[in-house]
Scaffold this active site. Sequence first.
Site, short mmCIF file in Angstrom:
data_model
loop_
_atom_site.label_atom_id
_atom_site.label_comp_id
_atom_site.label_asym_id
_atom_site.label_seq_id
_atom_site.Cartn_x
_atom_site.Cartn_y
_atom_site.Cartn_z
N GLU A 22 -15.96 3.60 4.57
CA GLU A 22 -15.30 3.51 5.87
C GLU A 22 -15.78 4.60 6.82
O GLU A 22 -14.99 5.33 7.44
CB GLU A 22 -13.78 3.55 5.70
CG GLU A 22 -13.24 2.38 4.91
CD GLU A 22 -11.72 2.31 4.85
OE1 GLU A 22 -11.06 3.30 5.26
OE2 GLU A 22 -11.19 1.28 4.41
N GLU A 58 -12.59 -2.89 -1.45
CA GLU A 58 -11.16 -2.60 -1.58
C GLU A 58 -10.37 -3.85 -1.23
O GLU A 58 -10.75 -4.61 -0.33
CB GLU A 58 -10.73 -1.45 -0.65
CG GLU A 58 -11.28 -0.09 -1.04
CD GLU A 58 -10.85 1.04 -0.11
OE1 GLU A 58 -9.79 0.91 0.55
OE2 GLU A 58 -11.58 2.04 -0.04
#
Length: 791
Positions: free
Chosen positions: A419, A494
């Site tokens: 991220e 995720e």
Amino acid sequence: MKKIIASIICIFSAVYCFAQKTILFDDGWKFYRGDTTNAEQISFDDNNWRQIDLPHDFSIEDLPGTNSPFNPDVVNGVSIGFTTGGIGWYRKTFTLLPTQKNKKIVLLFDGVYMNADVWLNGEHLGNHPYGYTSFYYDISDKIKWNDKNIIAVQVKNVGATSRWYAGSGINRHVWLQESESVHVAPCGTSITTPKVSAASAKVNIKTKVLNETNASSTITIVNKILNAKNVEVVRTTSKQNIAANSDYDFNDDAIVKSPLLWSTENQNLYKTVTEIYADGKLTDRNETVFGIRKLSFDVTGFMLNDKPMKLKGACFHIDNGPLGARSFDRAEIRRVALLKASGFNAIRCSHNPPPPEFLNACDSLGMLVIDEAFDMWTEAKNMEDYHLYFKDWWQKDMESMLLRDRNHPCIIMWSIGNEIKGMNKPEVADTAKLVADYVRSIDNTRPVTAAVNDVNDKKDAFFSALDVCGYNYARDEYESDHERKPQRIMFATESYPLTQFDYWMSVVDHPWVIGDFVWTGWDYIGEASIGWRGYEQEKNFYPWNLAYCGDIDICGWKRPQSFYRDVLWKKDQLSVFVKPLQPSFPINEKKQTWSIWNWDDVVADWNWKDKEDSMFEVNVYSSCDEVELLLNGKSLGKKQTNRSTKFIAVYNVPYKAGELKAVGYTKGKKVNESILKTADEPTQIKLTADRNTIKADNEDLSYVTVELLDANGVKNPKAENLINFTIEGEGTIVGVGNANPISLESYQLPQRKAWQGRCMVVIKSTHHAGKIILKARADGLKSNMIILNAK
């Protein structure tokens, strides 16, 4: 993208790529919590410092003057579970013999969190900012021979350095390593197999050899490959003249006939013995264990040894629950074993390189790994995090990870980040290409990936730097992105626990989606209450200190969502849970709708005093064809469980004390059952060790589960008695816990309240063989004891 095929041979050992004569340097350190002046100097008086052994994490210890590690007012509190970082000092005194004077001596740290400065005899050796990569110093010319030497280490975990609990201190092993002046370079061996078949494997061994003498030398290298029975199957021999104070990269090929392949099911291992001769004299001998296996990635799926496989993945952070961030070998082995027993075949090391012992465990137990480097690059997620160092250190830290880890058979992908901020910006996409290309320059046998959030077409340039594309919480983009980019290989780096059915069905239905990694497989300290109160996180979340989102809790016990995952991945699984009439914890009315790291509020509990005839929702998780629920022997009916029911049967049951039993049937035959029983008040303590015999090495662990039972031997899941422990013999208590996410109790004191009827004690051996006696007592209950053996 083109099909990626990687055939590699991999190595691991207790000290991975430093295989010369090695001393574990964990014992006999002194520690001071806080800052002080001149502690790096030889003359500094450390007599009042605390004696400790490594690994060590001072953030998991009780705050001075308290019986708890938690503080509601600490900086960055909700992110790090309201624990405290700060500055700490370590010192160790040691002596080397005159016979070692002409040897090369290296001081190696597996990892220090964080910003470590190291001195030897008052001379500064260097600074290492990153808390997760290994680093070493050649101290050969700084040693005092046959005299006292003093290592000093200052650790600075100051400010908001992390988004989760990272611990503080020298929390991984330290080694002192000795070699001759002609030797294999640190992490200087790379072994690959360009061709693998059932008939043979071509083994390519690259070895960097250093000649650190002042004269040229004729170097002979011999590589012997041994099978599991220690029988030599093939060897190579090469010779080269190496000039003074220079190095040479040997490149040798060998053929292993009828190789036994390494896989998740069969952890077949070989051993390579590498011998270095300088002008005919043996100067170095290394032993490395390795496994042969083949990887393949394309839009038709992932294959291991030419067999299709979906990645059943778990993300996890590095802390070991009651042990904090301390990395004991046994703790890493136990965690991998429990994750594998729960159906996982792959782990993503989020968001940093793991301890070497963790990778060793994955090699030996057959667990696939995504080795991840960073959580941020140049843009901050916290003011004092790694973004301060990325520009100057990323290449050094990436090299450290790659050279140290590249020969582990368990590793199937390299992840360059998680991220990363600004992934839609051209300059960040350029950085992604720079970093990915650097990874490939060191190891091109595995694909490069990264975890991308807020997936959209503006991030296509970033994705183009990757071989396999990680999607965080972006299941809805799988089909549309496949239409736009049909050659893109995807997987969920995720996913949310609450929607695990939908995420896994997307993996089942779409061949280009090669797997799913849930956040998280193992619960952790920090990101307090994302699994209950959710986002946005606030200071008033205190006393919450655990994330409460893991399939497995911090003590290693399966949570309800793990039992549900069983029915998605395994045949004939069955479990039964009950929804309380009132929420287990207060609800956060401000929780964001997208924040769904929680699971349903259900418990394995049929003890509802004063609730007779009240209607309870009962959830039965089942991969059987159908289930039947019985209350005190009376059938409440059968229900089918399959994909159309999301493998759940829901019953509404009026409470009556006794036995609630679910029975699973497949093809009309009973194949499983799950039972909840009403318990009376607890009268006794049950102690169960995961291992009754441990090594007397001052490192090995035994995890003892403590349960509160009634007179009939039924655990009372509502018991929260305080249990006191004493230990005698050749063991110490190094941690206690109960997985209660709002408990503020000490992880260090020899006591713990039960939660849901149980708690845990972690026992560590000493250097001496003998019996270890753990005694447990609680007011009003019959005491108990358990005897372990250290050998």
